[in-house]
Design a protein around this motif. Structure first.
Motif, PDB file in Angstrom:
ATOM      1  N   VAL A 176       0.828  -1.218   0.000  1.00 48.17           N
ATOM      2  CA  VAL A 176       0.000   0.000   0.000  1.00 48.17           C
ATOM      3  C   VAL A 176       0.855   1.259   0.000  1.00 48.17           C
ATOM      4  O   VAL A 176       0.556   2.229  -0.720  1.00 48.17           O
ATOM      5  N   PHE A 177       1.929   1.274   0.793  1.00 43.31           N
ATOM      6  CA  PHE A 177       2.706   2.503   0.957  1.00 43.31           C
ATOM      7  C   PHE A 177       3.970   2.557   0.105  1.00 43.31           C
ATOM      8  O   PHE A 177       4.656   3.580   0.094  1.00 43.31           O
ATOM      9  N   TRP A 178       4.286   1.476  -0.619  1.00 39.61           N
ATOM     10  CA  TRP A 178       5.494   1.518  -1.452  1.00 39.61           C
ATOM     11  C   TRP A 178       5.237   1.058  -2.884  1.00 39.61           C
ATOM     12  O   TRP A 178       5.416   1.822  -3.824  1.00 39.61           O
ATOM     13  N   PHE A 179       4.780  -0.174  -3.058  1.00 40.99           N
ATOM     14  CA  PHE A 179       4.677  -0.718  -4.411  1.00 40.99           C
ATOM     15  C   PHE A 179       3.582  -0.044  -5.235  1.00 40.99           C
ATOM     16  O   PHE A 179       3.805   0.322  -6.394  1.00 40.99           O
ATOM     17  N   TYR A 180       2.391   0.119  -4.671  1.00 42.05           N
ATOM     18  CA  TYR A 180       1.310   0.729  -5.444  1.00 42.05           C
ATOM     19  C   TYR A 180       1.580   2.204  -5.772  1.00 42.05           C
ATOM     20  O   TYR A 180       1.370   2.630  -6.908  1.00 42.05           O
ATOM     21  N   PRO A 181       2.040   3.034  -4.812  1.00 40.51           N
ATOM     22  CA  PRO A 181       2.413   4.403  -5.185  1.00 40.51           C
ATOM     23  C   PRO A 181       3.557   4.450  -6.196  1.00 40.51           C
ATOM     24  O   PRO A 181       3.551   5.289  -7.111  1.00 40.51           O
ATOM     25  N   LEU A 182       4.522   3.530  -6.050  1.00 38.67           N
ATOM     26  CA  LEU A 182       5.627   3.490  -7.006  1.00 38.67           C
ATOM     27  C   LEU A 182       5.144   3.068  -8.382  1.00 38.67           C
ATOM     28  O   LEU A 182       5.621   3.584  -9.406  1.00 38.67           O
ATOM     29  N   TYR A 183       4.169   2.162  -8.417  1.00 35.99           N
ATOM     30  CA  TYR A 183       3.591   1.748  -9.699  1.00 35.99           C
ATOM     31  C   TYR A 183       2.886   2.919 -10.385  1.00 35.99           C
ATOM     32  O   TYR A 183       3.032   3.124 -11.600  1.00 35.99           O
ATOM     33  N   MET A 184       2.113   3.699  -9.621  1.00 35.99           N
ATOM     34  CA  MET A 184       1.424   4.853 -10.193  1.00 35.99           C
ATOM     35  C   MET A 184       2.418   5.912 -10.662  1.00 35.99           C
ATOM     36  O   MET A 184       2.250   6.509 -11.734  1.00 35.99           O
ATOM     37  N   LEU A 185       3.473   6.155  -9.864  1.00 37.92           N
ATOM     38  CA  LEU A 185       4.502   7.108 -10.276  1.00 37.92           C
ATOM     39  C   LEU A 185       5.190   6.648 -11.553  1.00 37.92           C
ATOM     40  O   LEU A 185       5.418   7.442 -12.479  1.00 37.92           O
ATOM     41  N   SER A 186       5.505   5.356 -11.617  1.00 36.23           N
ATOM     42  CA  SER A 186       6.140   4.807 -12.812  1.00 36.23           C
ATOM     43  C   SER A 186       5.215   4.926 -14.022  1.00 36.23           C
ATOM     44  O   SER A 186       5.659   5.276 -15.121  1.00 36.23           O
ATOM     45  N   ILE A 219       6.158 -10.678 -20.741  1.00 38.19           N
ATOM     46  CA  ILE A 219       5.397 -10.386 -19.519  1.00 38.19           C
ATOM     47  C   ILE A 219       4.231 -11.343 -19.288  1.00 38.19           C
ATOM     48  O   ILE A 219       3.596 -11.286 -18.235  1.00 38.19           O
ATOM     49  N   PHE A 220       3.935 -12.221 -20.224  1.00 32.71           N
ATOM     50  CA  PHE A 220       2.679 -12.965 -20.206  1.00 32.71           C
ATOM     51  C   PHE A 220       2.555 -13.885 -19.003  1.00 32.71           C
ATOM     52  O   PHE A 220       1.447 -14.093 -18.482  1.00 32.71           O
ATOM     53  N   PHE A 221       3.646 -14.454 -18.520  1.00 29.88           N
ATOM     54  CA  PHE A 221       3.591 -15.452 -17.458  1.00 29.88           C
ATOM     55  C   PHE A 221       4.046 -14.903 -16.106  1.00 29.88           C
ATOM     56  O   PHE A 221       4.302 -15.675 -15.182  1.00 29.88           O
ATOM     57  N   LEU A 222       4.135 -13.588 -15.973  1.00 35.02           N
ATOM     58  CA  LEU A 222       4.610 -12.975 -14.741  1.00 35.02           C
ATOM     59  C   LEU A 222       3.450 -12.366 -13.961  1.00 35.02           C
ATOM     60  O   LEU A 222       2.358 -12.177 -14.494  1.00 35.02           O
ATOM     61  N   SER A 223       3.692 -12.033 -12.699  1.00 34.16           N
ATOM     62  CA  SER A 223       2.676 -11.379 -11.873  1.00 34.16           C
ATOM     63  C   SER A 223       2.436  -9.957 -12.388  1.00 34.16           C
ATOM     64  O   SER A 223       3.293  -9.382 -13.081  1.00 34.16           O
ATOM     65  N   PRO A 224       1.285  -9.350 -12.056  1.00 30.00           N
ATOM     66  CA  PRO A 224       0.971  -8.019 -12.585  1.00 30.00           C
ATOM     67  C   PRO A 224       2.010  -6.952 -12.282  1.00 30.00           C
ATOM     68  O   PRO A 224       2.372  -6.162 -13.167  1.00 30.00           O
ATOM     69  N   LEU A 225       2.516  -6.906 -11.047  1.00 31.55           N
ATOM     70  CA  LEU A 225       3.497  -5.881 -10.702  1.00 31.55           C
ATOM     71  C   LEU A 225       4.816  -6.094 -11.439  1.00 31.55           C
ATOM     72  O   LEU A 225       5.412  -5.151 -11.966  1.00 31.55           O
ATOM     73  N   VAL A 226       5.286  -7.332 -11.465  1.00 28.92           N
ATOM     74  CA  VAL A 226       6.555  -7.625 -12.140  1.00 28.92           C
ATOM     75  C   VAL A 226       6.425  -7.389 -13.644  1.00 28.92           C
ATOM     76  O   VAL A 226       7.315  -6.793 -14.269  1.00 28.92           O
ATOM     77  N   SER A 227       5.312  -7.830 -14.236  1.00 28.97           N
ATOM     78  CA  SER A 227       5.119  -7.620 -15.668  1.00 28.97           C
ATOM     79  C   SER A 227       4.987  -6.137 -15.985  1.00 28.97           C
ATOM     80  O   SER A 227       5.475  -5.675 -17.024  1.00 28.97           O
ATOM     81  N   GLY A 228       4.344  -5.375 -15.088  1.00 32.23           N
ATOM     82  CA  GLY A 228       4.241  -3.935 -15.308  1.00 32.23           C
ATOM     83  C   GLY A 228       5.596  -3.254 -15.278  1.00 32.23           C
ATOM     84  O   GLY A 228       5.888  -2.383 -16.109  1.00 32.23           O
ATOM     85  N   ALA A 229       6.441  -3.640 -14.318  1.00 30.34           N
ATOM     86  CA  ALA A 229       7.780  -3.045 -14.229  1.00 30.34           C
ATOM     87  C   ALA A 229       8.636  -3.441 -15.423  1.00 30.34           C
ATOM     88  O   ALA A 229       9.348  -2.605 -15.996  1.00 30.34           O
ATOM     89  N   LEU A 230       8.565  -4.717 -15.824  1.00 26.87           N
ATOM     90  CA  LEU A 230       9.367  -5.180 -16.953  1.00 26.87           C
ATOM     91  C   LEU A 230       8.900  -4.542 -18.260  1.00 26.87           C
ATOM     92  O   LEU A 230       9.720  -4.143 -19.097  1.00 26.87           O
ATOM     93  N   MET A 231       7.592  -4.427 -18.435  1.00 25.24           N
ATOM     94  CA  MET A 231       7.079  -3.812 -19.659  1.00 25.24           C
ATOM     95  C   MET A 231       7.427  -2.339 -19.726  1.00 25.24           C
ATOM     96  O   MET A 231       7.656  -1.789 -20.810  1.00 25.24           O
ATOM     97  N   ALA A 232       7.474  -1.660 -18.567  1.00 30.77           N
ATOM     98  CA  ALA A 232       7.854  -0.259 -18.541  1.00 30.77           C
ATOM     99  C   ALA A 232       9.300  -0.065 -19.007  1.00 30.77           C
ATOM    100  O   ALA A 232       9.649   1.009 -19.517  1.00 30.77           O
TER     101      ALA A 232
END
Length: 320
Positions: free
Chosen positions: A101-111, A248-261
């Motif tokens: 809540v306080f690190w990954f999700y805000p970092l995802y939105m910032l990214s 990214i197809f076989f990865l978790s949403p956060l990891v695939s989002g970071a890798l795709m970015a």
């Protein structure tokens, strides 16, 4: 059927090869210092900070919490300590949620926000690097008829205020179209048995269109001509989008989002430097896909977009 299947396979392989031509990224970054800076910033945020944080969490923080607050007791652990096992599991789960809540999700939105701004800059600097380079030394501009094709496309749009209004209308329609197409991709993914296959196919088209849209925007190619060319060259764009999805197809949403970015701007640059779509302004019979037919990829998204626009037009007078 056999000849058409062979044509589809060859076009798919050509698209896959174009997407994997990552040496163009090195060439373009060497030509443009601004492009190198933006690409480096994108890699720093999404690669080292975002993806690195996920790695630290998975390999260090989570195991440390598992060791400090275990679920089960080892033979060497006292019975009094074991009586708190359920509480420790609850406490560890709460701490893990706090990290999200306080690190990954805000970092995802910032990214997400910064990356979308930087993607446009990366595509712009890459497009400028190609335009300013010598045609003979640029692999991406190896087709000599490209400037003529783009000029033909640009000539179809009127100048002045009319052209500006058409451009705004195309952007609104494009946003609606891609939004509905994204929802279509999500819904198709939950279909039993064939959902994953259809999801992979639609994602390939979606990422391929996203990669080429930046270049087509800077080239001033009308939206109608883009969609016609894309749906007519569906085999090529299926191949181009496949490496994007495979990563990214076989990865978790956060990891695939970071890798795709990290990977997406690289594919945008390979699309910016590619050659096959330079015939977009040429007659249809000269396209490599001639004979395959146009595949209505955006039919459902187009229908929903037009419906949404018609509803908006009906409601607007009442609001006034």
């Amino acid at each position: 059927m056999r000849s058409k299947s062979k044509q589809v396979l060859l076009l798919w392989l050509e698209g896959f090869r174009e997407a994997c031509s990552l040496h163009r990224v090195v060439i373009l970054c060497h030509r443009s210092r601004k492009l190198l800076l933006r690409t480096g910033q994108c890699f720093l945020l999404n690669g080292l900070i975002f993806l690195g944080s996920l790695g630290v969490f998975k390999w260090f923080i989570d195991p440390a919490l598992q060791w400090i607050l275990p679920d089960q007791c080892s033979p060497l652990t006292s019975q009094e300590f074991c009586s708190y096992g359920g509480f420790y599991a609850f406490l560890r789960g709460g701490l893990l949620q706090l990290f999200y809540v306080f690190w990954f999700y805000p970092l995802y939105m910032l990214s997400f926000i910064l990356s979308n701004i930087w993607y446009n800059d990366i595509a712009k600097h890459g497009f400028e690097a190609i335009e300013n380079s010598d045609v003979s030394s640029a692999e991406a501009l190896r087709q000599g008829e490209a400037p003529t094709s783009l000029n033909m496309a640009n000539a179809e749009r009127p100048s002045g205020l009319g052209g500006v209004m058409i451009g705004i209308g195309e952007q609104v329609y494009s946003i609606l179209l891609l939004t509905f197409f994204f929802l279509e991709v999500y819904v198709v993914g939950v279909i039993p048995y064939i959902g994953k296959i259809l999801n992979f196919l639609l994602l390939s088209w979606m990422y391929a269109y996203y990669c080429y849209e930046y270049k087509w925007n800077f080239s001033g190619i009308p939206l109608e001509k883009r969609l016609d060319f894309f749906e007519s060259n569906w085999a090529f764009f299926t191949g181009f989008g496949s490496p994007c999805v495979l990563a990214i197809f076989f990865l978790s949403p956060l990891v695939s989002g970071a890798l795709m970015a990290i990977l997406f701007p690289l594919f945008v640059l390979t699309a910016t430097g590619s050659g096959p779509e330079k015939s977009i302004g040429a007659p249809r019979r000269t396209w490599k896909c001639a004979g395959l037919g146009r595949l209505p990829i955006f039919y459902l998204a187009d229908t929903l977009s037009m419906l949404a626009l018609s509803i908006f037009r009906l409601e607007s007078p009442h609001e006034i």
